[in-house]
Scaffold this motif. Structure first.
Motif, PDB file in Angstrom:
ATOM      1  N   LEU A  82       0.824  -1.199   0.000  1.00 61.59           N
ATOM      2  CA  LEU A  82       0.000   0.000   0.000  1.00 61.59           C
ATOM      3  C   LEU A  82       0.865   1.259   0.000  1.00 61.59           C
ATOM      4  O   LEU A  82       0.590   2.211  -0.737  1.00 61.59           O
ATOM      5  N   ALA A  83       1.927   1.253   0.801  1.00 64.97           N
ATOM      6  CA  ALA A  83       2.831   2.403   0.823  1.00 64.97           C
ATOM      7  C   ALA A  83       3.496   2.601  -0.532  1.00 64.97           C
ATOM      8  O   ALA A  83       3.635   3.726  -1.016  1.00 64.97           O
ATOM      9  N   LEU A 121       0.851   4.052  -2.974  1.00 65.17           N
ATOM     10  CA  LEU A 121       0.566   5.462  -2.684  1.00 65.17           C
ATOM     11  C   LEU A 121       1.748   6.354  -3.066  1.00 65.17           C
ATOM     12  O   LEU A 121       1.563   7.461  -3.570  1.00 65.17           O
ATOM     13  N   ALA A 141       1.627   6.695  -6.836  1.00 66.38           N
ATOM     14  CA  ALA A 141       0.540   7.582  -7.254  1.00 66.38           C
ATOM     15  C   ALA A 141       0.899   9.038  -6.976  1.00 66.38           C
ATOM     16  O   ALA A 141       0.646   9.914  -7.806  1.00 66.38           O
ATOM     17  N   GLY A 142       1.516   9.290  -5.845  1.00 70.31           N
ATOM     18  CA  GLY A 142       1.917  10.667  -5.522  1.00 70.31           C
ATOM     19  C   GLY A 142       2.965  11.182  -6.489  1.00 70.31           C
ATOM     20  O   GLY A 142       2.904  12.325  -6.949  1.00 70.31           O
TER      21      GLY A 142
END
Length: 56
Positions: free
Chosen positions: A10-11, A14, A17-18
Motif C-alpha cells: 500500500l505504501a 501510494l 501515485a503521488g
C-alpha cells in the motif's frame, strides 16, 4: 507477515501515485506555458482577419 506485506504494498502504491500526480502537474504547467506563448505570438503577428494558431 501478510499484514506487513500488505502495508508495504500500500505504501509503495501510494508513493507511486503521488509521484505520478506530481509529474502530471509539471506536464500540465509546461503545456500551459506553451499554450500561452503560442496565443501571445499568434495574436501579436496577425494583421487583418483573425487567425487561429491551433487546429481543433
Amino acid at each position: 507477515m501478510v499484514a506487513l506485506l500488505l502495508v508495504l504494498l500500500l505504501a509503495l502504491v501510494l508513493f507511486g501515485a503521488g509521484f505520478a500526480l506530481k509529474a502530471l502537474w509539471w506536464v500540465a504547467v509546461v503545456v500551459l506555458v506553451v499554450w500561452i506563448f503560442g496565443f501571445v505570438f499568434a495574436s501579436a503577428g496577425e494583421s487583418g482577419a483573425r487567425k487561429r494558431w491551433f487546429r481543433w
